[in-house]
Design a protein around this motif. Sequence first.
Motif, PDB file in Angstrom:
ATOM      1  N   LYS A 235       0.817  -1.209   0.000  1.00 14.83           N
ATOM      2  CA  LYS A 235       0.000   0.000   0.000  1.00 14.83           C
ATOM      3  C   LYS A 235       0.858   1.269   0.000  1.00 14.83           C
ATOM      4  O   LYS A 235       2.058   1.251   0.279  1.00 14.83           O
ATOM      5  N   SER A 236       0.200   2.385  -0.263  1.00  6.86           N
ATOM      6  CA  SER A 236       0.909   3.655  -0.397  1.00  6.86           C
ATOM      7  C   SER A 236       1.572   4.097   0.903  1.00  6.86           C
ATOM      8  O   SER A 236       2.508   4.899   0.865  1.00  6.86           O
ATOM      9  N   TYR A 239       5.230   2.954   0.089  1.00  5.09           N
ATOM     10  CA  TYR A 239       6.047   3.587  -0.947  1.00  5.09           C
ATOM     11  C   TYR A 239       5.983   5.116  -0.916  1.00  5.09           C
ATOM     12  O   TYR A 239       6.898   5.780  -1.402  1.00  5.09           O
ATOM     13  N   LYS A 240       4.961   5.697  -0.312  1.00  6.40           N
ATOM     14  CA  LYS A 240       4.964   7.148  -0.156  1.00  6.40           C
ATOM     15  C   LYS A 240       5.932   7.592   0.926  1.00  6.40           C
ATOM     16  O   LYS A 240       6.374   8.750   0.943  1.00  6.40           O
ATOM     17  N   ASP A 245       7.085   2.532  -5.733  1.00  2.19           N
ATOM     18  CA  ASP A 245       5.693   2.314  -6.104  1.00  2.19           C
ATOM     19  C   ASP A 245       5.288   0.935  -5.598  1.00  2.19           C
ATOM     20  O   ASP A 245       6.085   0.254  -4.947  1.00  2.19           O
ATOM     21  N   SER A 249       7.525  -2.518  -3.332  1.00  2.00           N
ATOM     22  CA  SER A 249       7.171  -2.416  -1.908  1.00  2.00           C
ATOM     23  C   SER A 249       7.060  -3.742  -1.172  1.00  2.00           C
ATOM     24  O   SER A 249       6.454  -3.807  -0.106  1.00  2.00           O
TER      25      SER A 249
END
Length: 291
Positions: A235-236, A239-240, A245, A249
């Motif tokens: 999920k983000s 990777y955020k 991306d 991950s």
Amino acid sequence: MQNYKTNCFNSDNYSIKCGDKSINFEKPIVMGILNLTPDSFYDGGSYLDKTSILKRSEQIISEGAKIIDLGAYSTRPGAAIVTEREELERMLPALEFICKEFPSAILSIDTFRSEVARKVVAEFGPCIINDISGGTMDDNMFALIGELKIPYIMMHIQGQPQTMQQNPVYVDLMKEVLSFFRSRIKKLNDLGATDIILDPGFGFGKTLDHNYEILSKLQDFNAFQLPILAGISRKSMIYKFLGGDPSSSLNGTTALHMAALQKGAAVLRTHDVKEAFECVQLYSKIKSFKE
């Protein structure tokens, strides 16, 4: 966190029934994701025909998952709305393939629609219903679960999938999520449903910091004495924070899986079954020396 104790979920004595099949939580289990959608955030479009669906199902089972979780409606942030008919047209053929080829598999249906759940159970028998809305997007869902006496995954969400990540705000994050579960569990129990798994809803109406605060306090949900599901996979929130991306991950997913297990997670919902299963095996080995 008044009125809540931590670490009180006794996994050794808890199991859920799914028709003539059962799942016990003597140690954490893995749920493998099978997306039947063209637009899921990680592997959308990968499993749209019989051959790929069966190959993925076999992989999930062979790599150690207890449950196959099928979704026919992408609920990623900003996802397009899918009609009930479209959802069923994706779901029902896949279930027919899987049930014929793997009749002993325990299946979970990722849907917030009671009629989808009803039609699936009527045609293929008892399964787990994995509802991202915790019963808030279909007023008939709880009554159906109580009527059919099937297991239910109750997820917390703020808002709707199309808008949930547009500046989610909480006054007291943990208090509000815990209050949501307290009231929804009671409502479901009053309708006769008791086989419930809780999912705090990572990425569903939460900022990056909200997600990590929930993970850091995941043990607080053990107060309900129900299994906790961690849906962190690629999920983000990974990777955020780290960069990259979804495709890059996996390592971050595994790291957070171990953190979730240490905080009391009983189910890891994942795209990468082998790695999650190995994480559970290693965690269980470490834990065996702590008793």
